[in-house]
Design an enzyme around this catalytic site. Sequence first.
Site, mmCIF file in Angstrom:
data_model
loop_
_atom_site.group_PDB
_atom_site.id
_atom_site.type_symbol
_atom_site.label_atom_id
_atom_site.label_comp_id
_atom_site.label_asym_id
_atom_site.label_seq_id
_atom_site.Cartn_x
_atom_site.Cartn_y
_atom_site.Cartn_z
ATOM 1 N N ASP A 35 -65.232 -31.691 -16.399
ATOM 2 C CA ASP A 35 -66.105 -30.712 -17.056
ATOM 3 C C ASP A 35 -65.354 -30.008 -18.177
ATOM 4 O OD1 ASP A 35 -68.416 -31.150 -15.721
ATOM 5 O OD2 ASP A 35 -68.564 -29.162 -14.819
ATOM 6 N N LYS A 70 -51.295 -32.004 -7.205
ATOM 7 C CA LYS A 70 -50.659 -30.712 -6.917
ATOM 8 C C LYS A 70 -49.566 -31.021 -5.894
ATOM 9 C CE LYS A 70 -50.571 -26.147 -7.315
ATOM 10 N NZ LYS A 70 -50.050 -25.515 -8.540
ATOM 11 N N TYR A 98 -64.261 -32.722 -0.555
ATOM 12 C CA TYR A 98 -65.727 -32.655 -0.507
ATOM 13 C C TYR A 98 -66.294 -33.422 0.691
ATOM 14 C CZ TYR A 98 -65.573 -30.916 -5.339
ATOM 15 O OH TYR A 98 -65.321 -30.185 -6.467
ATOM 16 N N ASP A 149 -52.733 -27.438 -12.422
ATOM 17 C CA ASP A 149 -52.791 -26.191 -13.206
ATOM 18 C C ASP A 149 -52.265 -26.423 -14.618
ATOM 19 O OD1 ASP A 149 -50.496 -26.712 -11.742
ATOM 20 O OD2 ASP A 149 -49.919 -24.620 -11.502
ATOM 21 N N ASP A 195 -63.498 -33.275 -10.687
ATOM 22 C CA ASP A 195 -64.764 -32.581 -10.911
ATOM 23 C C ASP A 195 -64.547 -31.479 -11.952
ATOM 24 O OD1 ASP A 195 -67.292 -31.620 -10.625
ATOM 25 O OD2 ASP A 195 -67.035 -30.815 -8.595
#
Length: 352
Positions: free
Chosen positions: A247, A187, A142, A219, A243
């Site tokens: 959620d 990852k 980001y 994943d 992020d």
Amino acid sequence: MKYTIALVKGDGIGPDIVTEAVKVLGKVGKKYGHEFDFVETLAGGSAIDKYGIPLPDETVKKCKEADSVLLGAVGGPKWDNVESSKRPEKALLGLRAQLGLFSNLRPAVMYPELSSACPLKESLIPEGLDILVVRELTGGIYFGEKKRTETGAYDVMSYERSEIERVVRRAFDFAMLRRKKLTSVDKANVLETSRLWREVVSEVSKDYPSVEVNNLYVDNAAMQLVINPSQFDVIVTENMFGDILSDEASMITGSIGMLASASLGQSNVGLYEPIHGSAPDIAGKNIANPIATILSAAMMLRYSFSLKNEAEAIENAVKKAIQDGYRTKDICKDGDKLLGTTEMGDVIASYI
Ligand code: NAD
């Protein structure tokens, strides 16, 4: 002891819910002999209306001078068409940056009485879900270089070892205060930043021998959160993965009006806010659920002021209100006792 709290009520339901958190803090102060001094200041849409910008210097100054910041929510349709650099959400990014807040804490807690709100099918609904997602907040993709070329685009994901270490260390500290289980999500089979992340986790873990550490690919973590969420205690991960996963974890509890969050930096000053937005559809109607904001205030007492008993007093008061069947409209079913925002604040304050 005296504490100064900057109050950014914000937009939409922001003023409704922050008022109730202030009420509960007032009760805590009375009972435990603390003085909470509240300094109101504007950010988001309300600041755009008054000053033409979402985060005036005056607001930053007041937040920096305070011992901590309690925020409602910002934004709403009224400001949807302002130019992107002046959108209300810019106030949040700006405040996080100005206060140096590099870690974001999102507890996902499911109350047994509200388990029917869980969107998973019955056989998957977890018993006693209590996860803390610790997300790196100021690095990663980001914030990396981004560019549009004639034929494509790129966003750079980069991390310094020190940026990883400070947030990972914090997550270990929280794991020590909880069930001593840390899941680091990355990852590492594909990304170099993730391989560095995993290395740092392994190094830091040597200082916390009693914490059980588990590394998961993102994943797999997304899948495990749905099929067996109770396996998690503390999850630590980089900005973008955090992020998304925070959620996902929140949604498993099914009650957006109940979930708190904290953003912390190196100092004790933190930014505490509910995870939900400004809910303009229900603003000013005395129907918003104030519990997420009240629980954010509890997090402030615990993490910024080290007032553990006082934080627990708020959390227990919320639990008791739920156990006694009190509900705002968003979580109310047949047979429950429906309350407005103000009345829910009154009940919780009375249980302190
Ligand atoms: P939202 O979270 O505001 O609302 C989503 C739904 O949940 C709505 O139906 C709303 O009524 C309900 N809801 C949310 N909080 C509730 C509460 N405490 N009690 C009862 N019901 C509640 O999300 P949205 O509609 O996507 O966004 C509305 C505005 O909020 C937008 O301008 C968005 O940019 C902003 N927003 C701000 C923040 C923040 O300040 N941190 C976060 C997310 C969205």
